[in-house]
Design a protein around this motif. Structure first.
Motif, PDB file in Angstrom:
ATOM      1  N   GLN A 102       0.840  -1.164  -0.111  1.00 19.17           N
ATOM      2  CA  GLN A 102       0.023  -0.029  -0.001  1.00 19.17           C
ATOM      3  C   GLN A 102       0.925   1.379   0.104  1.00 19.17           C
ATOM      4  O   GLN A 102       0.644   2.463  -0.538  1.00 19.17           O
ATOM      5  CB  GLN A 102      -0.814   0.013   1.331  1.00 19.17           C
ATOM      6  CG  GLN A 102      -1.906  -1.265   1.089  1.00 19.17           C
ATOM      7  CD  GLN A 102      -2.513  -1.548   0.124  1.00 19.17           C
ATOM      8  OE1 GLN A 102      -3.117  -0.637  -0.718  1.00 19.17           O
ATOM      9  NE2 GLN A 102      -2.277  -2.766  -0.433  1.00 19.17           N
ATOM     10  N   ALA A 103       1.845   1.537   0.714  1.00 20.89           N
ATOM     11  CA  ALA A 103       2.972   2.363   0.769  1.00 20.89           C
ATOM     12  C   ALA A 103       3.230   2.667  -0.686  1.00 20.89           C
ATOM     13  O   ALA A 103       3.557   3.753  -1.411  1.00 20.89           O
ATOM     14  CB  ALA A 103       4.090   2.145   1.602  1.00 20.89           C
ATOM     15  N   GLY A 104       3.501   1.335  -1.328  1.00 22.46           N
ATOM     16  CA  GLY A 104       4.171   1.658  -2.849  1.00 22.46           C
ATOM     17  C   GLY A 104       3.107   2.173  -3.803  1.00 22.46           C
ATOM     18  O   GLY A 104       3.439   2.811  -4.738  1.00 22.46           O
ATOM     19  N   LEU A 105       1.716   1.641  -3.479  1.00 25.67           N
ATOM     20  CA  LEU A 105       0.761   2.239  -4.516  1.00 25.67           C
ATOM     21  C   LEU A 105       0.526   3.751  -4.264  1.00 25.67           C
ATOM     22  O   LEU A 105       0.330   4.442  -5.257  1.00 25.67           O
ATOM     23  CB  LEU A 105      -0.546   1.409  -4.215  1.00 25.67           C
ATOM     24  CG  LEU A 105      -0.540  -0.082  -4.734  1.00 25.67           C
ATOM     25  CD1 LEU A 105      -1.852  -0.720  -3.912  1.00 25.67           C
ATOM     26  CD2 LEU A 105      -0.359  -0.311  -5.915  1.00 25.67           C
ATOM     27  N   LEU A 106       0.581   4.327  -2.978  1.00 24.79           N
ATOM     28  CA  LEU A 106       0.728   5.776  -2.736  1.00 24.79           C
ATOM     29  C   LEU A 106       1.502   6.313  -3.421  1.00 24.79           C
ATOM     30  O   LEU A 106       1.395   7.368  -4.078  1.00 24.79           O
ATOM     31  CB  LEU A 106       0.462   5.708  -1.054  1.00 24.79           C
ATOM     32  CG  LEU A 106      -0.764   5.732  -0.460  1.00 24.79           C
ATOM     33  CD1 LEU A 106      -0.172   6.061   1.091  1.00 24.79           C
ATOM     34  CD2 LEU A 106      -1.871   7.105  -0.913  1.00 24.79           C
TER      35      LEU A 106
END
Length: 422
Positions: A34-38
């Motif tokens: 999720q950090a990567g998607l943000l």
């Protein structure tokens, strides 16, 4: 909250336990994802903003530079992940993107944002995505048991929806504060987080899958080329009745559902004179519907018959799109968007486990690659056709057509024996 009680005929109280918690390694990996998607959502917005300064044609060229290699190489990417291991491919992809985003920050900070720099970054992003997406898509199957797969995928979808809702505003703030160099540095930090997460997570490859480099693979017979292995994934998807039906349904849904919010809702808002705020409200309503259903499924679990749940989701989405098409005011249209989002979320939460759970252990990433290709091809074709129809007849009629196609797909899924019994 986590348990419910029922009373038996004998008067005794039985306690129904809540679903077992998802494995820690999966939750740890998902948090990093999720950090990567943000970070990715923010960078995509920043690239589009920088490209727009060179004109509309340049902006379209930058977007094409992402989608073209992603679409052209995704089947090969699935074969690579199945042969060498999904975790290895993801580690390599994150390392490449960490280096690329740091270089992008350095060059754009010193030389600005020339078109060649934006095109180069976009081409690398699309190429890495072609290998990364099939590997990442197979990870839930590698980290959770079959009984927990629907909840795991629903939680991932909910997280992805949150990232989509927050990523663009975050990108706007970062662009305003630090420009493209600042956004690139933030995305580099997210790739650093992902690398650390993947180094900590150990993936037990499913039975039957021996990545290249293992002793068994080295001592075994010579393996076919990667292109042949990619073609084998396509043949399997076409030959297996459940996978064939699920992928066909996914293509129809992608072509009829996805353009509604991205293309048709803004056109409807303009046609009614509602203003840009209403288009944002429609998109937010759709996202809220997806998020609500995905959160519920991740908490309580999916329906026992996944095919029935997917069919019901398409029928609900069809009704929501129809409301959106014929709404006379933004509030009614937003309600239609919420219903369409809830239906599409219900569809995805039930069909995703069918595709991933129905794939053989040796073909997990290749089937995910076929799924990505089907969605991308359907979206590209339908978006162009729906745009032409909107120019010729107004936005209401192509939106109504999407409602009709989505409802027909839901009824066809309900009538399909292989899907209904899945």
């Amino acid at each position: 909250m986590g348990t419910s009680t029922t009373t038996t005929p004998a008067g005794r109280t039985a306690v129904a336990a809540a679903p077992a918690a998802l494995p820690g390694p999966y939750l740890f990996w998902l948090a990093g994802t999720q950090a990567g998607l943000l970070g990715d959502a923010a960078l995509h917005l920043a690239l589009g903003w920088a490209a727009a300064a060179h004109g509309g044609g340049a902006a379209g060229l930058v977007l094409t530079a992402i989608t073209l290699p992603r679409t052209a190489l995704v089947l090969l990417g699935g074969a690579v992940a199945d042969r060498f291991g999904a975790r290895r491919v993801m580690l390599a992809g994150d390392a490449v993107m960490l280096a690329v985003t740091l270089a992008l920050a350095a060059v754009s900070g010193g030389r600005g944002t020339p078109l060649w720099l934006l095109l180069s970054a976009a081409a690398v992003i699309g190429t890495v995505d072609a290998f990364y997406l099939p590997a990442s898509g197979s990870m839930p199957r590698r980290l959770v048991g079959p009984g927990q797969l629907p909840r795991a995928l629903a939680l991932r979808q909910a997280g992805g929806q949150v990232a989509a809702l927050l990523g663009a505003p975050l990108g706007g703030v970062l662009v305003a504060v630090g420009g493209l160099p600042g956004v690139a540095l933030a995305d580099a930090a997210s790739f650093g987080v992902l690398l650390l997460v993947l180094l900590r997570v150990r993936v037990a490859e499913p039975e039957g899958l021996q990545p290249a480099g293992s002793g068994e693979a080295e001592r075994g017979p010579a393996r076919p080329g990667l292109l042949r292995e990619a073609a084998a994934g396509v043949r399997l998807a076409l030959r297996d009745p459940l996978l064939r039906a699920a992928l066909l349904l996914t293509g129809v849904a992608a072509g009829a559902l996805l353009p509604v919010v991205s293309l048709l809702a803004p056109l409807l808002a303009r046609a009614h004179g509602w203003g840009a705020w209403s288009a944002g409200l429609l998109a937010g309503g759709q996202g809220a519907g997806v998020l609500a259903v995905a959160g519920l499924v991740s908490w309580r679990g999916a329906l026992r018959r996944a095919g029935v749940g997917a069919a019901a989701g398409l029928c609900a989405a069809s009704a929501g799109i129809a409301v959106l098409a014929w709404a006379a005011d933004p509030v009614t249209a937003t309600a239609g968007g919420v219903l369409a989002g809830a239906g599409s979320g219900l569809f995805a939460c039930h069909l995703g486990p069918l595709v991933l759970g129905g794939a053989p252990a040796t073909h997990l990433s290749r089937i995910q690659a076929v799924l990505t290709l089907v969605q991308s091809a359907a979206l590209v074709l339908s978006t162009g056709l729906l745009g032409l129809l909107a120019d010729a007849a107004g936005a209401r009629w192509p939106t109504s057509l999407c409602a009709l196609v989505t409802g027909a797909a839901g009824l066809a899924a309900w009538a399909s024996t292989v899907l209904r019994r899945a």
